[in-house]
Design a protein around this motif. Structure first.
Motif, PDB file in Angstrom:
ATOM      1  N   THR A 188     -39.202  32.220  54.138  1.00 25.70           N
ATOM      2  CA  THR A 188     -38.481  32.747  52.979  1.00 25.70           C
ATOM      3  C   THR A 188     -37.325  33.657  53.364  1.00 25.70           C
ATOM      4  OG1 THR A 188     -40.422  32.602  51.531  1.00 25.70           O
ATOM      5  CG2 THR A 188     -38.721  34.183  50.915  1.00 25.70           C
ATOM      6  N   ILE A 189     -37.591  34.663  54.161  1.00 27.13           N
ATOM      7  CA  ILE A 189     -36.548  35.635  54.496  1.00 27.13           C
ATOM      8  C   ILE A 189     -35.642  35.157  55.630  1.00 27.13           C
ATOM      9  CG2 ILE A 189     -36.138  38.007  55.280  1.00 27.13           C
ATOM     10  CD1 ILE A 189     -38.665  38.802  53.727  1.00 27.13           C
ATOM     11  N   PRO A 190     -36.150  34.513  56.701  1.00 33.36           N
ATOM     12  CA  PRO A 190     -35.251  34.046  57.760  1.00 33.36           C
ATOM     13  C   PRO A 190     -34.140  33.102  57.295  1.00 33.36           C
ATOM     14  CG  PRO A 190     -37.475  34.145  58.591  1.00 33.36           C
ATOM     15  CD  PRO A 190     -37.561  34.418  57.112  1.00 33.36           C
ATOM     16  N   PRO A 191     -34.400  32.126  56.398  1.00 36.15           N
ATOM     17  CA  PRO A 191     -33.279  31.303  55.962  1.00 36.15           C
ATOM     18  C   PRO A 191     -32.264  32.070  55.131  1.00 36.15           C
ATOM     19  CG  PRO A 191     -35.257  30.720  54.728  1.00 36.15           C
ATOM     20  CD  PRO A 191     -35.680  31.623  55.855  1.00 36.15           C
ATOM     21  N   GLY A 198     -29.988  36.681  47.955  1.00 34.98           N
ATOM     22  CA  GLY A 198     -30.666  37.948  48.151  1.00 34.98           C
ATOM     23  C   GLY A 198     -30.782  38.819  46.923  1.00 34.98           C
ATOM     24  N   GLN A 199     -30.231  38.387  45.789  1.00 36.59           N
ATOM     25  CA  GLN A 199     -30.299  39.222  44.594  1.00 36.59           C
ATOM     26  C   GLN A 199     -31.656  39.153  43.895  1.00 36.59           C
ATOM     27  OE1 GLN A 199     -26.981  38.815  41.900  1.00 36.59           O
ATOM     28  NE2 GLN A 199     -25.457  39.052  43.527  1.00 36.59           N
ATOM     29  N   ARG A 200     -32.501  38.207  44.308  1.00 40.41           N
ATOM     30  CA  ARG A 200     -33.892  38.186  43.862  1.00 40.41           C
ATOM     31  C   ARG A 200     -34.791  38.359  45.072  1.00 40.41           C
ATOM     32  NH1 ARG A 200     -34.842  33.384  39.313  1.00 40.41           N
ATOM     33  NH2 ARG A 200     -33.300  34.160  37.811  1.00 40.41           N
ATOM     34  N   VAL A 227     -47.260  39.831  49.921  1.00 41.36           N
ATOM     35  CA  VAL A 227     -47.478  38.527  50.547  1.00 41.36           C
ATOM     36  C   VAL A 227     -46.789  37.457  49.708  1.00 41.36           C
ATOM     37  CG1 VAL A 227     -49.663  39.242  51.580  1.00 41.36           C
ATOM     38  CG2 VAL A 227     -49.676  38.173  49.324  1.00 41.36           C
ATOM     39  N   HIS A 228     -46.699  36.261  50.272  1.00 42.21           N
ATOM     40  CA  HIS A 228     -46.101  35.124  49.578  1.00 42.21           C
ATOM     41  C   HIS A 228     -44.717  35.479  49.026  1.00 42.21           C
ATOM     42  CE1 HIS A 228     -50.548  33.952  48.733  1.00 42.21           C
ATOM     43  NE2 HIS A 228     -50.195  33.655  49.971  1.00 42.21           N
ATOM     44  N   GLU A 229     -43.927  36.151  49.838  1.00 45.19           N
ATOM     45  CA  GLU A 229     -42.576  36.548  49.431  1.00 45.19           C
ATOM     46  C   GLU A 229     -41.785  35.314  48.987  1.00 45.19           C
ATOM     47  OE1 GLU A 229     -42.724  35.613  53.772  1.00 45.19           O
ATOM     48  OE2 GLU A 229     -43.933  36.759  52.357  1.00 45.19           O
ATOM     49  N   ALA A 230     -40.860  35.513  48.052  1.00 53.75           N
ATOM     50  CA  ALA A 230     -40.195  34.361  47.451  1.00 53.75           C
ATOM     51  C   ALA A 230     -38.860  34.761  46.827  1.00 53.75           C
ATOM     52  CB  ALA A 230     -41.103  33.737  46.371  1.00 53.75           C
ATOM     53  N   SER A 231     -38.063  33.738  46.547  1.00 58.20           N
ATOM     54  CA  SER A 231     -36.948  33.749  45.583  1.00 58.20           C
ATOM     55  C   SER A 231     -35.582  34.249  46.031  1.00 58.20           C
ATOM     56  CB  SER A 231     -37.345  34.520  44.308  1.00 58.20           C
ATOM     57  OG  SER A 231     -38.520  34.004  43.740  1.00 58.20           O
ATOM     58  N   PRO A 232     -35.316  34.663  47.280  1.00 60.28           N
ATOM     59  CA  PRO A 232     -33.959  35.144  47.573  1.00 60.28           C
ATOM     60  C   PRO A 232     -32.892  34.058  47.491  1.00 60.28           C
ATOM     61  CG  PRO A 232     -35.224  34.987  49.599  1.00 60.28           C
ATOM     62  CD  PRO A 232     -36.191  34.800  48.470  1.00 60.28           C
ATOM     63  N   LEU A 233     -33.296  32.768  47.563  1.00 63.05           N
ATOM     64  CA  LEU A 233     -32.350  31.657  47.487  1.00 63.05           C
ATOM     65  C   LEU A 233     -32.792  30.713  46.366  1.00 63.05           C
ATOM     66  CD1 LEU A 233     -32.171  30.928  51.334  1.00 63.05           C
ATOM     67  CD2 LEU A 233     -30.592  32.347  50.002  1.00 63.05           C
ATOM     68  N   TRP A 234     -33.065  31.282  45.194  1.00 65.33           N
ATOM     69  CA  TRP A 234     -33.737  30.536  44.131  1.00 65.33           C
ATOM     70  C   TRP A 234     -32.924  29.357  43.633  1.00 65.33           C
ATOM     71  CZ3 TRP A 234     -30.878  34.888  43.205  1.00 65.33           C
ATOM     72  CH2 TRP A 234     -30.054  34.909  42.074  1.00 65.33           C
ATOM     73  N   MET A 235     -33.644  28.338  43.163  1.00 66.54           N
ATOM     74  CA  MET A 235     -33.044  27.087  42.702  1.00 66.54           C
ATOM     75  C   MET A 235     -32.630  27.178  41.244  1.00 66.54           C
ATOM     76  SD  MET A 235     -35.503  24.183  44.443  1.00 66.54           S
ATOM     77  CE  MET A 235     -34.485  22.779  43.945  1.00 66.54           C
ATOM     78  N   GLY A 236     -31.577  26.453  40.935  1.00 69.62           N
ATOM     79  CA  GLY A 236     -31.109  26.354  39.559  1.00 69.62           C
ATOM     80  C   GLY A 236     -29.930  25.405  39.483  1.00 69.62           C
ATOM     81  N   GLY A 269     -39.393  25.828  51.492  1.00 70.85           N
ATOM     82  CA  GLY A 269     -40.016  27.140  51.636  1.00 70.85           C
ATOM     83  C   GLY A 269     -39.893  28.021  50.417  1.00 70.85           C
ATOM     84  N   GLY A 270     -40.529  29.202  50.498  1.00 66.88           N
ATOM     85  CA  GLY A 270     -40.636  30.095  49.352  1.00 66.88           C
ATOM     86  C   GLY A 270     -39.319  30.656  48.870  1.00 66.88           C
ATOM     87  N   ALA A 271     -38.267  30.604  49.676  1.00 69.27           N
ATOM     88  CA  ALA A 271     -36.976  31.158  49.264  1.00 69.27           C
ATOM     89  C   ALA A 271     -36.435  30.493  48.015  1.00 69.27           C
ATOM     90  CB  ALA A 271     -35.964  31.039  50.405  1.00 69.27           C
TER      91      ALA A 271
END
Length: 576
Positions: free
Chosen positions: A313-316, A332-334, A515-524, A548-550
């Motif tokens: 999630t965070i590395p990408p 990174g805004q989420r 845990v299960h960090e998510a969403s910095p590169l969220w889809m839309g 991944g979770g991003a």
């Protein structure tokens, strides 16, 4: 000498010398040769590209360059090769070979590996995150072949559309395609724990499942679903369903062996894996097409390949923000994930019927609070009449290695059933104070700062999920209208290290980990309100794709790996 041994030694004689052996020395002639064995050399020789092969790889063309060997990366690779064995795939892994299987499947001594040495934290927490409220820290990464899959808890629920809160409808529809969940479960070898038949899961599991099904609506008003835990513990090569926790290492290396065989027959392409290869930056042209990867082993031309970021999630997010900067203004805004409470409790064995000397159980319950935010309860049950005898078996077959009854708890409860509840709640994506930003650190793989705290809505959810944990315990132990006395483990104060009929203090059960960090590169669909498009490609970038979770628009509360593997398989279908 038997023919089998003759063939074995013939293969040894025909193989190349060990990497450390001087030229001309083979099988002890004309001199003994090197007297050392290095596991890294052995693994490199068996599985990974050598320096000479890396030089050749730099001159080759590929269809896909996959960065990362965790679940989503391997799910993509397996599905792409299933669709087209001739697909030319290069795999880049920042770490090396450490464990061949999930560590729970190894001798108990290997559990020392769960400490800090294999875990890295490639970021800086903001001062506010590290000192305010719960002072959360973000669960770290494990930079080895297979990544977190060699240590994960493996709980793998299938969220329904109503749990995919505020997702684009097109993305929800992907999960409704025929076979989506079945294929993902098949990849991760997910099975319901009431189907395990190994003498450890059995009567207790069945009774707990029945009681939870019958009681949860009455005891847990905020609950929506309850069922035996779905965990990645099946093994398709076995004739019976036993407990064997999944990691991607075996799957990936088996794919490599199969592709080598197909390549030798002219029916497929080899699957090279490059270890200890850190991707530091994506070089691109003015149109946003990546032309080369800058790696710790030297540059790699992309040519016509599609780059698959399967790095968690965070590395990408770090890689894309360093590489594309203003081209991805929303990155990174989420920053979402799951916060957690742990409650350990027990009831007397007499509350259940015919429980064997050693039995385990695993149950799952999910729900929502009054504002619609989600939580879920993971329950692990332990019944042992001889804890000293059973500790090794429990260590191997515990549903969640991070939520196991301790030896002290078990040894004081040999006439009880011990329950360990891990309850997870979602962090809302609506909190603008949660973010991931570049900083001025010198290392482009870790020059990132994190900030995450809880909003008032998140705090209310935490109150709900704590109460739901205690209600779930009552639902599990109650039968025929009778709720037996539940005792709780106390860790703090004068009663530390003992059982009590009083609930433990909030400060004990609430953990300060995300845990299960998510969403910095969220889809839309809209580039103005998302980072990655519905084709898994960052807006404005032409040949990079995300797993991944991003990419999750919202985190929900459910364990995300199964869903993310299904989406990675969908990406493979689209591209291959």
């Amino acid at each position: 000498m038997s023919h089998n041994y003759q063939r074995f030694f013939a293969r040894q004689a025909g193989s190349a010398p060990a990497p450390s052996a001087p030229a001309g020395i083979s099988l002890g002639y004309p001199v003994p040769g090197p007297q050392n064995t290095d596991v890294n050399e052995m693994a490199a020789k068996a599985f990974f590209a050598s320096s000479a092969q890396w030089a050749q790889i730099q001159q080759q063309a590929f269809d896909f360059i996959v960065i990362g060997t965790g679940p989503t990366g391997v799910a993509f690779i397996e599905q792409a090769l299933r669709n087209k064995p001739q697909a030319r795939i290069l795999v880049l892994e920042r770490g090396g070979f450490v464990l061949p299987v999930h560590y729970q499947m190894l001798p108990v001594a290997f559990q020392a590996f769960t400490g800090s040495p294999p875990t890295t934290y490639p970021w800086t927490r903001s001062t506010r995150m590290s000192s305010t409220g719960p002072a959360f820290f973000q669960a770290g990464y494990i930079p080895i072949l297979g990544g977190r899959s060699t240590y994960w808890s493996a709980w793998s629920p299938s969220p329904t559309p109503d749990l995919m809160r505020d997702w684009p409808q097109e993305l929800v529809q992907v999960t409704l395609k025929p076979g989506f969940w079945e294929r993902a479960r098949g990849f991760l070898q997910v099975t319901s724990m009431d189907r395990i038949d190994d003498g450890v899961y059995g009567n207790l599991q069945a009774q707990l499942g029945c009681r939870l099904k019958d009681n949860f609506k009455r005891f847990v008003p905020s609950a929506q679903n309850a069922y035996p835990a779905p965990i990645a513990v099946a093994n398709p090569d076995w004739q019976t369903v036993k407990f064997y926790k999944y990691s991607t290492v075996g799957t990936l290396l088996a794919l490599q062996a199969r592709q080598s065989s197909l390549a030798a027959q002219g029916q497929g392409a080899a699957l090279p894996i490059v270890d200890h290869c850190i991707v530091e930056r994506l070089l691109h042209d003015e149109q946003g097409t990546v032309t080369a990867l800058l790696t710790s082993r030297g540059p790699l031309a992309v040519a016509s390949a599609k780059v698959i970021l399967a790095m968690g999630t965070i590395p990408p997010a770090t890689l894309l923000m360093n590489s594309f900067g203003p081209r991805l203004p929303k990155a990174g805004q989420r920053y979402t994930g799951h916060f957690m409470s742990h409650v350990t409790a027990r009831v007397r064995r007499s509350a259940f019927k015919n429980v064997a000397p050693l039995e385990l159980g695993a149950l799952y319950l999910d729900g929502k609070d009054a504002q619609g935010q989600q939580y879920h309860v993971q329950v692990s049950a332990f019944a042992s009449t001889d804890a000293a005898r059973d500790l090794s078996t429990i260590a191997h077959e515990a549903p969640d290695a991070a939520a196991v009854a301790t030896p002290q708890q078990l040894q004081s409860s040999e006439d009880h059933i011990v329950f360990v509840c891990a309850t997870l709640g979602e962090v809302s994506e609506k909190n603008a104070d949660n973010w991931i930003r570049l900083d001025d650190g010198p290392d482009p793989t870790s020059n990132i700062t994190l900030q995450l705290g809880l909003s008032e809505a998140d705090q209310r959810l935490w109150d709900t999920l704590d109460e739901a944990t205690y209600q779930t315990l009552d639902a599990l132990v109650s039968s025929d209208g009778v709720t037996p006395t539940v005792e709780y483990w106390i860790e703090d104060g004068a009663s530390a290290g003992s059982w009590s009929a009083l609930r433990p203090p909030q400060s004990q059960i609430r953990l300060n980990i995300i845990v299960h960090e998510a969403s910095p590169l969220w889809m839309g669909a809209d580039p103005a309100d998302s980072v990655v498009g519905l084709d898994y490609r960052p807006h404005g970038v032409s040949n990079v794709y995300l797993t991944g979770g991003a990419i999750l628009p919202t985190s929900g509360s459910w364990n995300p790996t199964l869903t993310l593997c299904g989406l990675a398989q969908d990406l493979a279908d689209r591209l291959s």
